[in-house]
Motif scaffolding. Structure first.
Motif, PDB file in Angstrom:
ATOM      1  N   CYS A 116       1.007  -1.279  -0.151  1.00 34.05           N
ATOM      2  CA  CYS A 116      -0.117   0.079   0.031  1.00 34.05           C
ATOM      3  C   CYS A 116       0.906   1.307   0.077  1.00 34.05           C
ATOM      4  CB  CYS A 116      -0.783  -0.053   1.185  1.00 34.05           C
ATOM      5  SG  CYS A 116      -2.077   1.484   1.424  1.00 34.05           S
ATOM      6  N   SER A 119      -0.246   5.890  -3.916  1.00 34.31           N
ATOM      7  CA  SER A 119      -1.442   5.775  -4.683  1.00 34.31           C
ATOM      8  C   SER A 119      -2.749   5.026  -3.945  1.00 34.31           C
ATOM      9  CB  SER A 119      -1.411   5.157  -5.947  1.00 34.31           C
ATOM     10  OG  SER A 119      -1.101   3.746  -5.915  1.00 34.31           O
ATOM     11  N   CYS A 120      -2.314   4.385  -2.886  1.00 35.97           N
ATOM     12  CA  CYS A 120      -3.346   3.564  -1.881  1.00 35.97           C
ATOM     13  C   CYS A 120      -3.888   4.373  -1.146  1.00 35.97           C
ATOM     14  CB  CYS A 120      -2.492   2.718  -1.186  1.00 35.97           C
ATOM     15  SG  CYS A 120      -3.371   1.387  -0.144  1.00 35.97           S
ATOM     16  N   PHE A 121      -5.316   4.435  -1.184  1.00 38.03           N
ATOM     17  CA  PHE A 121      -6.058   5.343  -0.513  1.00 38.03           C
ATOM     18  C   PHE A 121      -6.003   5.095   1.322  1.00 38.03           C
ATOM     19  CE2 PHE A 121      -8.015   5.066  -4.501  1.00 38.03           C
ATOM     20  CZ  PHE A 121      -7.955   6.301  -5.127  1.00 38.03           C
ATOM     21  N   SER A 122      -5.832   3.675   1.784  1.00 35.56           N
ATOM     22  CA  SER A 122      -5.927   3.350   2.849  1.00 35.56           C
ATOM     23  C   SER A 122      -4.836   4.179   3.755  1.00 35.56           C
ATOM     24  CB  SER A 122      -5.658   1.953   2.995  1.00 35.56           C
ATOM     25  OG  SER A 122      -5.606   1.655   4.500  1.00 35.56           O
ATOM     26  N   SER A 123      -4.926   4.498   5.067  1.00 42.37           N
ATOM     27  CA  SER A 123      -4.002   5.129   5.755  1.00 42.37           C
ATOM     28  C   SER A 123      -3.063   3.839   6.435  1.00 42.37           C
ATOM     29  CB  SER A 123      -4.645   5.616   6.981  1.00 42.37           C
ATOM     30  OG  SER A 123      -5.409   4.879   7.806  1.00 42.37           O
ATOM     31  N   GLU A 155     -11.419   0.354  -0.802  1.00 43.66           N
ATOM     32  CA  GLU A 155     -10.131   1.296  -0.684  1.00 43.66           C
ATOM     33  C   GLU A 155      -9.691   1.574   0.666  1.00 43.66           C
ATOM     34  OE1 GLU A 155     -12.189   4.908  -2.176  1.00 43.66           O
ATOM     35  OE2 GLU A 155     -11.822   4.499  -4.314  1.00 43.66           O
ATOM     36  N   TYR A 156     -10.234   1.139   1.802  1.00 41.79           N
ATOM     37  CA  TYR A 156      -9.817   1.361   3.222  1.00 41.79           C
ATOM     38  C   TYR A 156     -10.131   0.071   4.012  1.00 41.79           C
ATOM     39  CZ  TYR A 156     -10.737   6.054   1.310  1.00 41.79           C
ATOM     40  OH  TYR A 156     -10.727   7.189   0.642  1.00 41.79           O
TER      41      TYR A 156
END
Length: 281
Positions: A116, A119-123, A155-156
């Motif tokens: 991740c 570009s990965c949306f997850s924190s 996405e998360y």
């Protein structure tokens, strides 16, 4: 999710109240007309009074319908407090309490790692892909096995964040099932086919897993019940997997007691599925 459920319930309740109010208004108007007609027959001088009375009732009804919806009728003080907190901060009220006695194991399967990055949306950045297993105190090799696909718009989310550890612990203690949460690739690394492939391999793994210190060995003709479930986007993926297994084997819609070998191992079939507010559009 709570916000959407409350808004939908409020809208339905408002529609019911408005419909009831309209019906009552029609009945009152009809009675008023009938009384007015009778009064007019008895005393023509009452026509002006009855007409004015009818207009006043109509005005009051319009004002009633235009008032803001009385949420207090639907929502208790406690729910209203939580509702307002969620509106202001959607992550404010996640469950922080794990059920007592639940053991968690983190498992790294082969060829499940993904990264991740920016570009990965997850924190939850960095190396990903480890599974989380949650075992109730009563777990043994005959316990049901549940693969839970977490939500988050694809996405998360992860097996250990956003309240999923707490949820899995509660499912485990209340059902007696061993719960597995796979850390499937999120967008943009994960698309439909990538996620489906990841979930299918996780389901295959769960069907025959030794389950850590339980050291379960597959017994001929004896299999622990296998389930799949998920919430929100994860619920949509779980539903897609059920439909895939129904077409390709591994589901039991017609009394079939074996599956196509390349779908689930050892002729395993799903015992059932759970969908919590799944994305189905």
């Amino acid at each position: 999710l709570a916000q959407a459920m409350l808004v939908r319930a409020a809208a339905q309740r408002k529609q019911e109240i408005n419909s009831m109010a309209s019906s009552v208004a029609l009945v009152l108007i009809a009675i008023s007309v009938l009384l007015g007609a009778c009064s007019a027959d008895a005393d023509p001088s009452n026509k002006k009074t009855e007409k004015s009375h009818g207009k006043q009732e109509e005005k009051e009804q319009k004002e009633k319908n235009s008032d803001s919806y009385p949420y207090a009728v639907l929502i208790s003080d406690t729910v209203s407090f939580c509702y307002n907190k969620i509106i202001n901060d959607s992550s404010c009220c996640l469950d922080q309490q794990m059920d007592a006695g639940v053991r968690r194991d983190i498992v790294r399967r082969k060829r499940t790692e993904w990264f991740c990055g920016k570009s990965c949306f997850s924190s939850t950045k960095g190396r990903r892909g480890d599974d989380a297993f949650y075992f109730p105190e009563s777990a043994d090799c005959d316990s049901p096995r549940l693969l839970w696909v977490h939500g988050g718009s694809w996405e998360y989310g992860s097996p250990t964040t956003d309240g999923y550890a707490q949820l899995a612990s509660k499912i485990a203690t209340r059902s007696g099932a061993v719960v597995m949460l796979p850390d499937y690739p999120l967008a943009p690394q994960g698309n439909y086919s990538v996620i489906m492939d990841h979930i299918l391999h996780a389901l295959r793994y769960l069907a025959t897993a030794r389950l850590g210190e339980l050291a379960c060995e597959p017994a001929a003709g004896k299999r622990a019940p296998l389930f799949i479930g998920g919430d929100s986007a994860g619920g949509g993926t779980a539903l897609s997997m059920v439909l895939k297994l129904k077409l390709d084997g591994g589901w039991n819609p017609s009394g079939i007691d074996t599956s196509i070998p390349n779908e689930l191992p050892n002729g395993e079939i799903l015992a059932g599925a759970v969908f919590f507010s799944p994305w189905t559009n």
